[in-house]
Write a protein that holds these residues in place. Structure first.
Motif, mmCIF file in Angstrom:
data_model
loop_
_atom_site.group_PDB
_atom_site.id
_atom_site.type_symbol
_atom_site.label_atom_id
_atom_site.label_comp_id
_atom_site.label_asym_id
_atom_site.label_seq_id
_atom_site.Cartn_x
_atom_site.Cartn_y
_atom_site.Cartn_z
ATOM 1 N N GLY A 31 4.632 -13.012 -16.229
ATOM 2 C CA GLY A 31 3.189 -13.230 -16.227
ATOM 3 C C GLY A 31 2.701 -13.735 -14.877
ATOM 4 N N PHE A 32 3.464 -14.651 -14.263
ATOM 5 C CA PHE A 32 3.120 -15.143 -12.931
ATOM 6 C C PHE A 32 3.205 -14.014 -11.898
ATOM 7 C CE2 PHE A 32 3.754 -19.416 -14.649
ATOM 8 C CZ PHE A 32 2.743 -20.111 -13.997
ATOM 9 N N MET A 33 4.161 -13.135 -12.059
ATOM 10 C CA MET A 33 4.285 -12.009 -11.141
ATOM 11 C C MET A 33 3.057 -11.103 -11.226
ATOM 12 S SD MET A 33 8.317 -11.191 -11.901
ATOM 13 C CE MET A 33 8.319 -9.618 -11.051
ATOM 14 N N ILE A 34 2.564 -10.886 -12.425
ATOM 15 C CA ILE A 34 1.360 -10.064 -12.608
ATOM 16 C C ILE A 34 0.148 -10.742 -11.966
ATOM 17 C CG2 ILE A 34 -0.251 -9.150 -14.322
ATOM 18 C CD1 ILE A 34 2.156 -8.709 -16.170
ATOM 19 N N LEU A 35 0.061 -12.072 -12.093
ATOM 20 C CA LEU A 35 -1.052 -12.810 -11.479
ATOM 21 C C LEU A 35 -1.036 -12.653 -9.958
ATOM 22 C CD1 LEU A 35 -1.133 -16.141 -13.537
ATOM 23 C CD2 LEU A 35 -2.781 -14.264 -13.604
ATOM 24 N N VAL A 36 0.157 -12.707 -9.358
ATOM 25 C CA VAL A 36 0.258 -12.522 -7.914
ATOM 26 C C VAL A 36 -0.187 -11.113 -7.535
ATOM 27 C CG1 VAL A 36 1.827 -12.457 -5.939
ATOM 28 C CG2 VAL A 36 2.091 -14.231 -7.673
ATOM 29 N N LEU A 37 0.223 -10.125 -8.326
ATOM 30 C CA LEU A 37 -0.183 -8.749 -8.053
ATOM 31 C C LEU A 37 -1.705 -8.619 -8.072
ATOM 32 C CD1 LEU A 37 1.426 -5.518 -9.402
ATOM 33 C CD2 LEU A 37 -1.032 -5.830 -9.648
ATOM 34 N N ILE A 38 -2.345 -9.198 -9.069
ATOM 35 C CA ILE A 38 -3.809 -9.142 -9.173
ATOM 36 C C ILE A 38 -4.450 -9.887 -8.004
ATOM 37 C CG2 ILE A 38 -5.795 -9.854 -10.565
ATOM 38 C CD1 ILE A 38 -3.999 -9.488 -13.050
ATOM 39 N N ALA A 39 -3.891 -11.068 -7.664
ATOM 40 C CA ALA A 39 -4.444 -11.872 -6.561
ATOM 41 C C ALA A 39 -4.404 -11.125 -5.239
ATOM 42 C CB ALA A 39 -3.678 -13.186 -6.451
ATOM 43 N N SER A 40 -3.430 -10.238 -5.076
ATOM 44 C CA SER A 40 -3.308 -9.504 -3.809
ATOM 45 C C SER A 40 -4.504 -8.597 -3.551
ATOM 46 C CB SER A 40 -2.009 -8.693 -3.788
ATOM 47 O OG SER A 40 -2.070 -7.592 -4.697
ATOM 48 N N TYR A 41 -5.299 -8.299 -4.586
ATOM 49 C CA TYR A 41 -6.487 -7.451 -4.435
ATOM 50 C C TYR A 41 -7.735 -8.265 -4.105
ATOM 51 C CZ TYR A 41 -3.870 -3.493 -6.325
ATOM 52 O OH TYR A 41 -2.945 -2.485 -6.508
ATOM 53 N N ILE A 67 -5.390 -10.808 8.280
ATOM 54 C CA ILE A 67 -4.832 -9.504 8.618
ATOM 55 C C ILE A 67 -5.075 -8.533 7.468
ATOM 56 C CG2 ILE A 67 -3.031 -10.454 10.111
ATOM 57 C CD1 ILE A 67 -1.063 -10.077 7.816
ATOM 58 N N THR A 68 -4.922 -7.275 7.789
ATOM 59 C CA THR A 68 -5.026 -6.251 6.758
ATOM 60 C C THR A 68 -3.625 -5.960 6.236
ATOM 61 O OG1 THR A 68 -6.940 -5.262 7.829
ATOM 62 C CG2 THR A 68 -5.749 -3.904 6.239
ATOM 63 N N ALA A 69 -3.477 -6.189 4.982
ATOM 64 C CA ALA A 69 -2.165 -5.950 4.369
ATOM 65 C C ALA A 69 -2.376 -5.154 3.085
ATOM 66 C CB ALA A 69 -1.462 -7.265 4.063
ATOM 67 N N PRO A 70 -1.508 -4.205 2.816
ATOM 68 C CA PRO A 70 -1.656 -3.413 1.592
ATOM 69 C C PRO A 70 -1.482 -4.272 0.346
ATOM 70 C CG PRO A 70 0.474 -2.995 2.620
ATOM 71 C CD PRO A 70 -0.313 -3.823 3.584
ATOM 72 N N SER A 71 -2.306 -4.010 -0.649
ATOM 73 C CA SER A 71 -2.176 -4.739 -1.912
ATOM 74 C C SER A 71 -0.888 -4.318 -2.617
ATOM 75 C CB SER A 71 -3.387 -4.457 -2.806
ATOM 76 O OG SER A 71 -4.587 -4.840 -2.166
ATOM 77 N N LEU A 72 -0.428 -5.175 -3.460
ATOM 78 C CA LEU A 72 0.789 -4.881 -4.204
ATOM 79 C C LEU A 72 0.529 -3.775 -5.223
ATOM 80 C CD1 LEU A 72 1.986 -8.545 -4.892
ATOM 81 C CD2 LEU A 72 2.819 -6.996 -3.112
ATOM 82 N N ASN A 73 1.556 -3.026 -5.538
ATOM 83 C CA ASN A 73 1.428 -1.981 -6.556
ATOM 84 C C ASN A 73 2.477 -2.170 -7.641
ATOM 85 O OD1 ASN A 73 3.920 -0.796 -5.613
ATOM 86 N ND2 ASN A 73 2.747 0.152 -3.940
ATOM 87 N N LEU A 74 2.478 -1.268 -8.587
ATOM 88 C CA LEU A 74 3.372 -1.386 -9.736
ATOM 89 C C LEU A 74 4.835 -1.356 -9.313
ATOM 90 C CD1 LEU A 74 3.223 -1.646 -12.834
ATOM 91 C CD2 LEU A 74 3.443 0.849 -12.954
ATOM 92 N N MET A 75 5.155 -0.525 -8.336
ATOM 93 C CA MET A 75 6.542 -0.455 -7.879
ATOM 94 C C MET A 75 6.967 -1.767 -7.222
ATOM 95 S SD MET A 75 9.314 1.234 -7.794
ATOM 96 C CE MET A 75 8.811 2.903 -8.260
ATOM 97 N N ASP A 76 6.052 -2.394 -6.461
ATOM 98 C CA ASP A 76 6.356 -3.696 -5.852
ATOM 99 C C ASP A 76 6.673 -4.730 -6.920
ATOM 100 O OD1 ASP A 76 5.870 -2.770 -3.257
ATOM 101 O OD2 ASP A 76 3.728 -3.149 -3.433
ATOM 102 N N LEU A 77 5.928 -4.658 -8.013
ATOM 103 C CA LEU A 77 6.118 -5.619 -9.106
ATOM 104 C C LEU A 77 7.546 -5.586 -9.627
ATOM 105 C CD1 LEU A 77 4.680 -7.633 -11.095
ATOM 106 C CD2 LEU A 77 4.323 -5.659 -12.588
ATOM 107 N N PHE A 78 8.065 -4.378 -9.819
ATOM 108 C CA PHE A 78 9.386 -4.261 -10.434
ATOM 109 C C PHE A 78 10.527 -4.332 -9.412
ATOM 110 C CE2 PHE A 78 6.662 -2.657 -13.791
ATOM 111 C CZ PHE A 78 7.225 -3.225 -14.917
#
Length: 477
Positions: A31-41, A67-78
């Motif tokens: 769940g915390f990992m998903i929150l980080v993924l959402i926060a990256s946007y 800086i400009t950094a790409p947001s996390l995606n589903l593959m990054d999550l796993f």
């Protein structure tokens, strides 16, 4: 009609009694990992310039930029799970080795006999045993051993709690909380204390008298708190006529074990157990030994134990594997917790968090600014639970802030050190905490309710020590 009404009422009552099960540890971390993924946007990425000075990575405090950094995606999550397991592999394998060796030692009956001997010498006075165990692990942690290794020793605490007819929370508390009480002071900690003082350009281990006072106060608060809780547990058991029932690590009631004989071989095994710590401490201070050497030390201890206990080679391997299997769940928790940090780093959100909080400290007086810095570090430690990693990120920023406030470097360091310790005992991002709870089968909610008052006491004590350090110009400079 009355029968139907009664049936519906009974069904409603039973429905109310049903509670949603507490999510598994891995689900909470995911769940915390998903929150980080959402926060990256939504949270902008940022970075400080870093340079290597004397082998240490330091941050240039005025170099922050978005800086400009790409947001996390589903593959990054796993993929972060695999990366987290790899990043934490040293600790994971250490847990497996120590857990396996402890199983070998336990199979000889030495731990059982030794604990019962201690209980006998204490004549049933549980408070004395709680203080002894807390002090032992606090001392180990204060010299750099014990805090992160608490996971492997939880079975010992659970065994002691069961022998004293107490619940598993006491078993976890005397090991885990005792360790972090010592870690909070870090009197002669060769990792976090050395790293922080090196960045602050302080003499290594300077200011140890003040940190010794912190050690005594935190240990006293912790031991008293656990003793008070244990007294309440015994009181509830007495009121429910459960005096003769012990609580196991799985939460099942069972009869207390009979005290076994404390033989000569048991004494030799426990002596070697203690000597192995002394051996590692000598190597750590003299040769800079780390996790690899500690794993080797325990493997040697396991082999010596098998020889003294007359355990055949095949039986030794079988018991070693059984012990490793028992702590496998907790070991993997460490790796998944590390995956959260992997995502934060990949999204480059850590520096943004540090910069935003550091900027908010402008315009405050000495004591108030350092208190805010202390509170920031408490919060930040809930995310970055690695002491050395946090020191590398935070200390280069805290030092110039302290200099501008005309606060001594030692005061700045102690503000960091206290902030680095307290929230470790409550944050679900602590792999050590979650692994300990997993091994003892204690839900995080149950632990949170138990430890929250102690967290408040620790925060208050830490705040007082920070204020005193600033007020007395805590030196050497």
């Amino acid at each position: 009609m009355s029968l139907k009404a009664n049936s519906s009422e009974i069904g409603a009552i039973e429905h109310k009694k049903k509670k949603l099960p507490m999510p598994d540890v891995f689900i909470i971390l995911f769940g915390f990992m998903i929150l980080v993924l959402i926060a990256s946007y939504f949270i902008p990425a940022g970075t400080y310039e870093r340079s290597s000075v004397n082998g240490l990575t330091q941050v240039s405090t005025d170099s922050f930029r978005y800086i400009t950094a790409p947001s996390l995606n589903l593959m990054d999550l796993f993929t972060s799970i695999h990366k987290g397991l790899v990043a934490a592999s040293g600790v994971i394998f250490l847990i497996l080795i120590v857990g396996g060796v402890l199983k070998v030692i336990e199979s000889t009956g030495a731990l059982s006999a030794g604990i019962h001997r201690m209980i006998g010498l204490a004549k049933g006075r549980q408070n004395i045993l709680i203080v002894i165990f807390c002090t032992t692990f606090a001392t180990l942690a204060s010299v750099g051993v014990g805090a992160n290794l608490a996971i492997a020793f939880i079975p010992i605490g659970l065994f002691l709690a069961r022998s004293l007819k107490l619940d598993p929370i006491v078993g976890v508390a005397i090991i885990f909380l005792g360790s972090y009480a010592g870690f909070a002071a870090g009197v002669f900690d060769p990792t976090v204390t050395v790293t922080g003082q090196t960045i602050a350009e302080l003499p290594l281990f300077s200011g140890f008298v003040y940190r010794s006072a912190i050690f005594v106060v935190f240990l006293a608060i912790t031991a008293a708190y656990i003793c008070h809780y244990a007294k309440r547990v015994k009181s509830k058991q007495a009121n429910s006529n459960a005096e003769n029932v012990a609580v196991s690590a799985t939460g099942e009631a069972q009869e207390a074990d009979a005290a076994p004989d404390f033989t000569f071989s048991h004494k030799v095994i426990l002596t070697m157990f203690a000597a192995s710590f002394a051996f590692f401490l000598y190597g750590g201070f003299s040769f800079g030994w780390g996790i690899t050497e500690l794993s080797a030390t325990f493997l040697m201890l396991g082999i010596i134990t098998a020889a003294v206990g007359k355990i055949s080679p095949n039986a030794f391997i079988k018991r070693l594997m059984n012990g490793a299997g028992e702590v496998m769940y907790g070991a993997l928790v460490v790796g998944v917790a590390a995956a959260v940090i992997v995502l934060l780093k990949q999204a480059q959100l850590i520096d943004t968090i540090v910069h935003s909080v550091a900027s908010s400290l402008d315009g405050h007086g000495k004591i108030m600014a350092m208190q805010l810095l202390y509170l920031f570090n408490l919060t930040f430690n809930g995310i970055i639970t690695s002491g050395t990693g946090q020191a590398a990120i935070v200390m280069p920023i805290m030092v110039p802030i302290g200099d501008m406030l005309e606060v001594t470097r030692q005061s700045t360091f102690i503000t960091f050190k206290l902030g680095d310790a307290v929230t470790n005992i409550v944050t679900p991002l602590s792999g050590t905490l979650m692994a300990c709870l997993a091994i003892a089968r204690i839900s995080y909610v149950e632990w949170f309710k138990f430890v929250l008052p102690l967290v408040i006491l620790w925060i208050a004590a830490g705040s007082a020590f920070v204020a005193i350090a600033v007020s007395i110009n805590y030196g050497p400079f």
